[in-house]
Every structure is written in C-alpha cells, then in structure tokens.
Motif scaffolding. Structure first.
Motif, PDB file in Angstrom:
ATOM      1  N   TYR A  46       4.410  -3.639   3.373  1.00 14.12           N
ATOM      2  CA  TYR A  46       4.025  -2.734   2.289  1.00 14.12           C
ATOM      3  C   TYR A  46       4.892  -3.011   1.079  1.00 14.12           C
ATOM      4  CZ  TYR A  46       3.122   1.480  -0.350  1.00 14.12           C
ATOM      5  OH  TYR A  46       2.777   2.354  -1.336  1.00 14.12           O
ATOM      6  N   GLU A  47       4.269  -3.343  -0.030  1.00 12.71           N
ATOM      7  CA  GLU A  47       4.991  -3.623  -1.263  1.00 12.71           C
ATOM      8  C   GLU A  47       4.462  -2.752  -2.388  1.00 12.71           C
ATOM      9  OE1 GLU A  47       5.035  -7.763  -2.161  1.00 12.71           O
ATOM     10  OE2 GLU A  47       5.863  -8.315  -0.228  1.00 12.71           O
ATOM     11  N   PRO A  52       0.790  -8.331  -0.965  1.00 12.36           N
ATOM     12  CA  PRO A  52       1.937  -9.242  -0.953  1.00 12.36           C
ATOM     13  C   PRO A  52       1.526 -10.665  -1.313  1.00 12.36           C
ATOM     14  CG  PRO A  52       1.413  -8.499   1.271  1.00 12.36           C
ATOM     15  CD  PRO A  52       0.508  -7.771   0.346  1.00 12.36           C
ATOM     16  N   THR A  53       2.376 -11.327  -2.079  1.00 14.53           N
ATOM     17  CA  THR A  53       2.133 -12.715  -2.448  1.00 14.53           C
ATOM     18  C   THR A  53       3.353 -13.548  -2.102  1.00 14.53           C
ATOM     19  OG1 THR A  53       3.000 -12.350  -4.664  1.00 14.53           O
ATOM     20  CG2 THR A  53       0.630 -12.087  -4.373  1.00 14.53           C
ATOM     21  N   ALA A  56       7.978 -14.572   2.460  1.00 11.55           N
ATOM     22  CA  ALA A  56       9.105 -13.652   2.522  1.00 11.55           C
ATOM     23  C   ALA A  56      10.430 -14.393   2.694  1.00 11.55           C
ATOM     24  CB  ALA A  56       8.915 -12.671   3.669  1.00 11.55           C
TER      25      ALA A  56
END
Length: 152
Positions: A46-47, A52-53, A56
């Motif tokens: 969860y961003e 999310p792109t 990580a």
C-alpha cells in the motif's frame, strides 16, 4: 514508602508485564478476529492509494540515510530538554547556563551540517563532471624493477 529494592521495582515489573500482556492480547485478537482474505490486491504493498511502481529493492542515496541519522540525533537531543525543565526551578541560573551551552553546541552542529550541504537535497553533486584517476598498484620495489619491459 518502599524500603527494599523489591518494593521499589515491583511497580515497574507490574507495568512491564501489563504492557506485554496487552500487546500480546491485541496481536492475538487481531489474528483471531480479523478476516483472512487472500487476493492479488490485498497482497500488493500500500502506497497511499497510488499504484506501486518500480522495484522495492532500489538503492537510495547516502544523503537519505545521513538525514535520517541526523534526524534521530537531533530528536534524541531534544528529549534532553524535558529533564531540564523538571529541575529548572531548583537549579536556577546554573541550569540556564548549562542548557544555553547545550543548545549553542547543538546549533553549532546544525549550522555545520547545513553549511556542508548535508540538508540540501535539491542539487546532485554527482552529476557534475569529475576526473576519475585509476588506482596505481606498484608491488615491485623501485630498486628491483626492470628499466624497460619488452614483450617476448
């Protein structure tokens, strides 16, 4: 008034045990009562509502870690102000001069890191052209080195 070490530390022990019991109870209740929904959307990180792109596992600039350490350092130093406030009326001018010295030293450190550009994230100095000098390893002593190297 407590007279033995056991009587003195008993409230601390009770508070620590109570904190652990409450923490364990909250985690257990969350696990037992919570719904276990497994799907692709729930497994995504969860961003803040944004899809999310990227990966990580990307690298961060050293400046990020440096600013994080400085934040912790200055945050801990700010905590030292609270005990000072508690005893200020008892120590009077001595406490004021000690805290003035403390704050001046903290500000000196802050202005030093500010002047060094640690807090400046806008300009990337790595983008500036620089001369790269390859390392030179000379493992042969000067008196044993041949004067001229010729291929055979």
């Amino acid at each position: 008034m407590p007279t033995t070490p056991a009587e003195t530390w008993f409230p601390v022990l009770v508070q620590a045990v109570l904190a652990m019991v409450i923490a364990a109870a909250l985690v257990t209740l969350s696990y037992v009562i919570g719904r276990k929904v497994k799907n692709r959307v729930k497994d995504m990180p969860y961003e803040c509502g944004i899809a999310p792109t990227g990966d990580a596992r990307q690298r961060f600039s050293v400046k990020f870690y440096l600013v994080a350490m400085l934040f912790i350092l200055f945050d801990i130093e700010a905590i030292f102000l609270y005990p000072w406030v508690v005893v200020y009326k008892q120590l009077k001018m001595f406490a004021f001069l000690e805290m003035l010295t403390f704050v001046v030293l903290i500000l000196a450190g802050f202005f030093y890191i500010w002047k060094k550009g640690v807090l400046d994230w806008a300009h990337d100095k790595a983008a500036a052209p620089s001369i790269v000098v390859p390392p030179h390893l000379d493992l042969v002593p000067a008196d044993l080195a041949p004067l001229e190297l010729t291929p055979r």
